[in-house]
Design an enzyme around this catalytic site. Structure first.
Site, PDB file in Angstrom:
ATOM      1  N   HIS A 111       0.801  -1.155   0.131  1.00  0.00           N
ATOM      2  CA  HIS A 111      -0.089   0.023  -0.008  1.00  0.00           C
ATOM      3  C   HIS A 111       0.868   1.256   0.016  1.00  0.00           C
ATOM      4  O   HIS A 111       0.380   2.519   0.152  1.00  0.00           O
ATOM      5  CB  HIS A 111      -0.908  -0.089   1.117  1.00  0.00           C
ATOM      6  CG  HIS A 111      -2.117  -1.058   1.121  1.00  0.00           C
ATOM      7  ND1 HIS A 111      -1.668  -2.276   1.496  1.00  0.00           N
ATOM      8  CD2 HIS A 111      -3.055  -1.203   0.780  1.00  0.00           C
ATOM      9  CE1 HIS A 111      -2.988  -3.123   1.441  1.00  0.00           C
ATOM     10  NE2 HIS A 111      -3.742  -2.259   0.631  1.00  0.00           N
ATOM     11  N   ARG A 139     -15.371  -4.651   3.231  1.00  0.00           N
ATOM     12  CA  ARG A 139     -15.328  -3.458   2.926  1.00  0.00           C
ATOM     13  C   ARG A 139     -15.327  -3.484   1.521  1.00  0.00           C
ATOM     14  O   ARG A 139     -15.196  -4.361   0.775  1.00  0.00           O
ATOM     15  CB  ARG A 139     -13.862  -2.903   3.304  1.00  0.00           C
ATOM     16  CG  ARG A 139     -12.724  -3.537   2.656  1.00  0.00           C
ATOM     17  CD  ARG A 139     -11.233  -2.808   3.029  1.00  0.00           C
ATOM     18  NE  ARG A 139     -11.141  -1.691   3.056  1.00  0.00           N
ATOM     19  CZ  ARG A 139     -10.726  -0.860   1.813  1.00  0.00           C
ATOM     20  NH1 ARG A 139     -10.434  -1.590   0.827  1.00  0.00           N
ATOM     21  NH2 ARG A 139     -10.736   0.561   1.742  1.00  0.00           N
ATOM     22  N   LYS A 158      -6.367   6.562  -8.466  1.00  0.00           N
ATOM     23  CA  LYS A 158      -7.487   5.849  -9.111  1.00  0.00           C
ATOM     24  C   LYS A 158      -7.548   5.716 -10.183  1.00  0.00           C
ATOM     25  O   LYS A 158      -8.144   5.002 -10.813  1.00  0.00           O
ATOM     26  CB  LYS A 158      -8.789   6.140  -8.308  1.00  0.00           C
ATOM     27  CG  LYS A 158      -9.046   5.974  -6.845  1.00  0.00           C
ATOM     28  CD  LYS A 158     -10.315   6.330  -6.499  1.00  0.00           C
ATOM     29  CE  LYS A 158     -10.622   5.853  -5.079  1.00  0.00           C
ATOM     30  NZ  LYS A 158     -10.726   4.470  -4.785  1.00  0.00           N
TER      31      LYS A 158
END
Length: 335
Positions: free
Chosen positions: A187, A217, A314
């Site tokens: 990450h 999630r 993104k």
């Protein structure tokens, strides 16, 4: 009357879509909740089962087979992860048999197990630990039964490590690149999450999971032309789509641009102690999003509010503008 009651004859693809936004803004967070309880949306509900089977089952499994045949590196496993592979396979089979007893079963016969999948007309007898009783490795066999990608995390040295997985439907990342990295390293490129302590808190949460515990999630992005395989390896095939959409007719955006939502289940495996990530990707075009007015308004608000660094990570810098413009023009929002 709830919002979904106002939508008559909602297609299954919309009614079961896991719309991810609870408010008009989005920031990274751990956003985990216990799994197994249906989540209500303005159009229906999702999340009754940890592993969901829908009308795309055979198509997506065929797509996985095609991708693995052309790029075997989508399956990765370090040598010490074989016990976790068996653990994951048994856990997946048990969940499937529990959720879909009319078409799937897992039975013991002495030291052997018998797996049946009526949807695929498959029956397999195997002995845990004996690779000769399966046609392929356990994790590969398991992911031939489900639409989810799977990543297995090993816990050692006070950290989690991404040491195995089958990932054919990645959203702009690569299992081949990430395998063997720590949870924090995987990450590393995500903006804001380290400074705000989100990743370290997520790892601490995962490391405290008890055997058998399941949480879920969501994550999201925008994808052009509904392509499931947008992995780093295939970037030349899908990367230019963002530019073509941004430069193309606005009228095409409603059908070409999809809200992509990942439902991620986090499960502590009982025997190996590894953590299993199930990653299921859902795609819904903006035209379908616009059929649910609450969704259209909220998606526009989220895209408008999203910080530039998050939009860039993104990969939606080129597409969120056309998305917002199309929603304003065709869904009557943002005015």
């Amino acid at each position: 009357m709830n919002a979904s009651a106002e939508l008559l004859d909602v297609p299954t693809r919309i009614a079961n879509f896991p719309f991810p936004f609870a408010k008009d803004s989005y920031r990274y967070s751990t956003n985990v909740e216990p799994a197994g309880t249906p989540a209500r949306t303005a159009a229906g509900e999702w999340g009754k089962h940890t592993i969901e089977i829908d009308e795309n089952y055979h198509h997506e499994l065929a797509e996985r087979t095609r991708i693995l045949a052309s790029d075997a590196s989508r399956y990765q496993s370090l040598p010490h992860m074989m016990p976790a592979q068996w653990d994951a396979m048994i856990s997946i089979m048990r969940m499937l048999a529990e959720s879909y007893p009319d078409s799937m079963s897992l039975e013991r016969d002495g030291t052997a197990w018998i797996w049946r999948n009526g949807l695929l007309d498959t029956e397999q007898r195997f002995v845990v630990g004996d690779l000769g009783t399966l046609p392929i490795d356990p994790l590969r066999f398991a992911t031939n039964q489900i639409q989810e990608d799977v990543v297995l995390l090993d816990q050692r040295e006070g950290q989690l490590w991404g040491d195995a997985g089958v990932v054919t439907f990645a959203a702009d990342w690569s299992l081949r690149f990430d395998v063997g990295m720590s949870f924090l390293q995987i990450h590393g490129p995500v903006p804001r999450v380290h400074a705000e302590g989100i990743v370290s808190r997520a790892q601490s949460f995962l490391m405290r999971l008890e055997p058998g515990e399941r949480y879920r999630r969501t994550n999201w992005t925008l994808t052009v032309d509904g392509k499931l395989d947008t992995s780093t390896e295939t970037y030349p095939q899908w990367g230019p789509d963002r530019t073509s959409l941004a430069q193309g007719p606005l009228e095409d955006v409603g059908d070409r641009l999809f809200l992509r939502v990942e439902v991620q289940h986090l499960i502590r495996l009982a025997t190996s102690g590894s953590i299993m990530f199930l990653i299921r990707s859902y795609l819904l075009p903006l035209r379908d999003i616009a059929s649910v007015p609450v969704w259209a308004q909220r998606l526009h608000a989220v895209l408008d509010d999203l910080p530039e660094d998050m939009a860039d990570y993104k990969g939606i810098t080129k597409t969120r503008g056309p998305a917002m413009e199309w929603l304003r023009a065709h869904a009557g929002v943002g005015s």
